[in-house]
Design a protein around this motif. Structure first.
Motif, PDB file in Angstrom:
ATOM      1  N   LYS A 172      44.952  40.886  36.431  1.00 48.74           N
ATOM      2  CA  LYS A 172      44.702  42.168  37.575  1.00 48.74           C
ATOM      3  C   LYS A 172      46.297  42.764  37.861  1.00 48.74           C
ATOM      4  O   LYS A 172      45.903  44.048  38.677  1.00 48.74           O
ATOM      5  CB  LYS A 172      44.336  41.598  38.880  1.00 48.74           C
ATOM      6  N   ASP A 233      36.468  41.957  24.425  1.00 48.53           N
ATOM      7  CA  ASP A 233      36.082  41.488  25.739  1.00 48.53           C
ATOM      8  C   ASP A 233      35.285  42.720  26.493  1.00 48.53           C
ATOM      9  O   ASP A 233      35.519  44.017  26.027  1.00 48.53           O
ATOM     10  CB  ASP A 233      37.315  41.109  26.451  1.00 48.53           C
ATOM     11  N   HIS A 234      34.816  42.410  27.703  1.00 51.08           N
ATOM     12  CA  HIS A 234      33.945  43.461  28.484  1.00 51.08           C
ATOM     13  C   HIS A 234      34.733  43.144  29.865  1.00 51.08           C
ATOM     14  O   HIS A 234      34.123  42.209  30.721  1.00 51.08           O
ATOM     15  CB  HIS A 234      32.697  43.392  28.304  1.00 51.08           C
ATOM     16  N   LYS A 235      35.761  43.689  30.359  1.00 56.13           N
ATOM     17  CA  LYS A 235      36.548  43.417  31.640  1.00 56.13           C
ATOM     18  C   LYS A 235      35.967  43.901  32.814  1.00 56.13           C
ATOM     19  O   LYS A 235      36.151  43.333  33.789  1.00 56.13           O
ATOM     20  CB  LYS A 235      38.036  43.873  31.359  1.00 56.13           C
ATOM     21  N   ARG A 236      35.094  44.869  32.680  1.00 56.10           N
ATOM     22  CA  ARG A 236      34.685  45.617  34.015  1.00 56.10           C
ATOM     23  C   ARG A 236      33.322  44.815  34.417  1.00 56.10           C
ATOM     24  O   ARG A 236      32.508  44.361  33.717  1.00 56.10           O
ATOM     25  CB  ARG A 236      34.372  47.022  34.026  1.00 56.10           C
ATOM     26  N   ASP A 241      31.094  49.856  31.403  1.00 52.51           N
ATOM     27  CA  ASP A 241      32.515  49.722  31.889  1.00 52.51           C
ATOM     28  C   ASP A 241      32.720  50.236  33.003  1.00 52.51           C
ATOM     29  O   ASP A 241      33.671  51.097  33.204  1.00 52.51           O
ATOM     30  CB  ASP A 241      33.156  49.976  30.733  1.00 52.51           C
ATOM     31  N   LEU A 244      34.632  46.988  39.215  1.00 56.90           N
ATOM     32  CA  LEU A 244      36.317  46.456  39.008  1.00 56.90           C
ATOM     33  C   LEU A 244      36.489  45.670  38.132  1.00 56.90           C
ATOM     34  O   LEU A 244      35.367  45.310  37.346  1.00 56.90           O
ATOM     35  CB  LEU A 244      36.129  45.651  40.591  1.00 56.90           C
ATOM     36  N   ASN A 245      37.714  45.379  37.671  1.00 53.93           N
ATOM     37  CA  ASN A 245      38.205  44.476  36.677  1.00 53.93           C
ATOM     38  C   ASN A 245      37.735  43.023  37.177  1.00 53.93           C
ATOM     39  O   ASN A 245      37.697  42.533  38.298  1.00 53.93           O
ATOM     40  CB  ASN A 245      39.461  44.586  36.337  1.00 53.93           C
ATOM     41  N   THR A 246      37.184  42.313  36.068  1.00 51.75           N
ATOM     42  CA  THR A 246      37.071  40.752  36.273  1.00 51.75           C
ATOM     43  C   THR A 246      37.810  40.263  35.300  1.00 51.75           C
ATOM     44  O   THR A 246      38.692  40.650  34.510  1.00 51.75           O
ATOM     45  CB  THR A 246      35.530  40.571  36.011  1.00 51.75           C
ATOM     46  N   GLY A 248      36.284  39.076  32.860  1.00 50.32           N
ATOM     47  CA  GLY A 248      35.733  39.075  31.529  1.00 50.32           C
ATOM     48  C   GLY A 248      34.206  38.847  31.821  1.00 50.32           C
ATOM     49  O   GLY A 248      33.864  37.756  32.361  1.00 50.32           O
TER      50      GLY A 248
END
Ligand code: AMP
Ligand code: GLY
Length: 439
Positions: A172, A233-236, A241, A244-246, A248
């Motif tokens: 993060k 990967d799919h971070k959001r 997309d 928030l960022n997670t 994954g």
């Protein structure tokens, strides 16, 4: 084995699955990535019982009750259980704390880089410095330990730019800034407010890169390397997309958009130079070296290195491995990786994370999970945030589990995954509906 351990074994391990003559193995970590590693190791005839530090209740392992960062306790546990012949260290924190060094110092075999080699992940300033000194393509950057100097730099810099805390920050510690005032807020938060703790004592400020991202994981014994299929990967948190960022929310493999030609140039310009750089640094990298890449109009550049398997990429990539993972890991430890012929399936693989609604912010725990017995035999469920409840597994974390499937093409693999996800329910279950829709 003590009586107490035998009792635990009987409860947690399907003894029919265990090769009596195999080595007992300890896995450090407790998420979906670790479950995928365990699932793959279990296919090896050379692996016996699997222990977890801490593991989770969905993994069918022998729990040690030790946390992944309690590295002294882990070393003592291995010393007290000579049946454990190998330790796999999966997460970044114990690697950065030097668990592999401590095990090696006592003569115990382990998979993962030393603290010095893992510095490629635990210090972004060091990683950038290595890339600069060895001519490895990456975004232009500067590093700062003094906030006033960082702010001066931001006065005249081109925007957008990216500010990164130097140390580990659960993925993060990266903030994209569109103008000077956003940059000042980010610097205040990281360097003064210590939003990411000591990880923010130094910052990297770098040029914003436009393009698409690819994860390239490799096994390396410090000299030779073997590429895994590329992944994405799919971070959001939200579809498209957004949000928030997670940690994954899902992944697919391979990333077909990344051509064989691009892969070849990446190997020559990035993979080989990094491995030889670490030899020259006196810290040969042994383990999984993960290249986080951005494919730009100006070529492929390194966004970051990770010193370990990615989560959730691993849950898509390892099911494609046809060879024996335990044999590969031992070859990495022994420096004989170059002698192995590692085989991968040509299938397309997708995994989707089922999370507790509200993740990555606050969410409810303790919800009973239903329908796991309805999942098709060729579809895998890898567990992360789960624990034992009265009637079976209940949720205990943000990312609860992931569902993985593979098929001849992505459309079929997606259908298999999403058809099976519908069979699994728990209160407030949330997942992205678009994993693998933009290939
Ligand atoms: P990192 O932990 O360094 O990989 O950064 C996390 C995420 O931030 C990456 O996966 C990218 O989506 C984004 N990111 C990091 N560095 C840059 C950059 N220089 N330009 C654009 N996006 C970036
Ligand atoms: N999937 C990104 C990571 O493991 O850091």
């Amino acid at each position: 084995m003590s009586e107490q351990q035998l009792e635990k074994t009987a409860r947690y391990v399907d003894l029919k699955e265990v090769s009596i003559d195999g080595d007992d193995v300890l896995i450090v970590g407790g998420g979906g990535r670790e479950h995928a590693i365990i699932w793959k190791l279990r296919q090896s005839k050379r692996v016996g019982n699997i222990y977890g530090a801490p593991g989770n209740s969905g993994m069918n392992i022998i729990p040690t009750g030790i946390g992944a960062t309690d590295i002294d306790k882990i070393v003592e546990y291995v010393a007290a259980n000579p049946n454990i012949k190998y330790t796999v260290v999966a997460p970044d924190d114990p690697l950065s704390l030097g668990l592999v060094d401590k095990l090696a110092a006592r003569g115990f075999r382990a998979f993962g880089p030393t603290r010095a080699a893992a510095k490629l992940e635990w210090s972004k300033a060091y990683a950038k410095d290595v890339m600069r000194r060895y001519g490895i393509p990456t975004a232009e950057y500067a590093t700062f330990t003094e906030i006033e100097q960082a702010k001066d730099y931001c006065k005249t810099a081109k925007y957008p730019l990216v500010i990164k805390a130097d140390g580990l920050a659960l993925g993060k510690g990266v903030i994209i800034c569109n103008d000077k005032s956003e940059a000042y807020v980010a610097l205040n938060d990281i360097m003064e407010g210590k939003k990411f703790g000591a990880a923010g004592n130094e910052v990297v400020i770098e040029q914003f890169l436009k393009g698409y991202e690819v994860s390239l994981l490799t096994f390396t014994d410090g000299k030779s390397f073997a590429l895994m299929p590329t992944s994405c990967d799919h971070k959001r948190a939200l579809d498209g997309d957004e949000g928030l960022n997670t940690g994954g929310m899902g992944a697919f493999s391979p990333c077909d958009k990344f051509s064989a030609e691009l892969l070849k140039t990446t190997v020559e310009a990035i993979v080989k130079p990094t491995i030889s750089a670490m030899q020259k640094e006196g810290a040969p990298f042994k383990g999984v070296l993960y290249f986080g890449l951005m494919v730009t109009d100006d070529g492929v550049k390194v966004l970051e290195y990770n010193a370990r398997f990615g989560d959730p990429e691993t849950q898509s990539v390892l099911p494609l491995l046809k060879s024996d993972l335990y044999e590969i890991m031992n070859a990495v430890t022994d420096g004989t990786l170059g002698e192995l012929n590692i085989e991968w399936s040509d299938l397309k693989s997708i995994n989707v994370v089922l999370a507790s609604g509200g993740y990555p912010l606050s969410y409810k725990k303790g919800c009973e999970i239903f329908g796991l017995d309805k999942v098709d035999g060729d579809v895998k469920v890898f567990f992360a945030g789960v624990k034992d409840g009265e009637n079976g597994l209940v949720t205990s974390g943000g990312r609860v589990l992931c569902v993985q499937a593979m098929a001849e093409d992505f459309a079929q693999a997606r259908k298999k995954v999403y058809d099976n996800i519908k069979k699994i329910t728990f209160d407030n279950c949330y997942y992205r509906k678009d994993i693998g829709s933009k290939l």
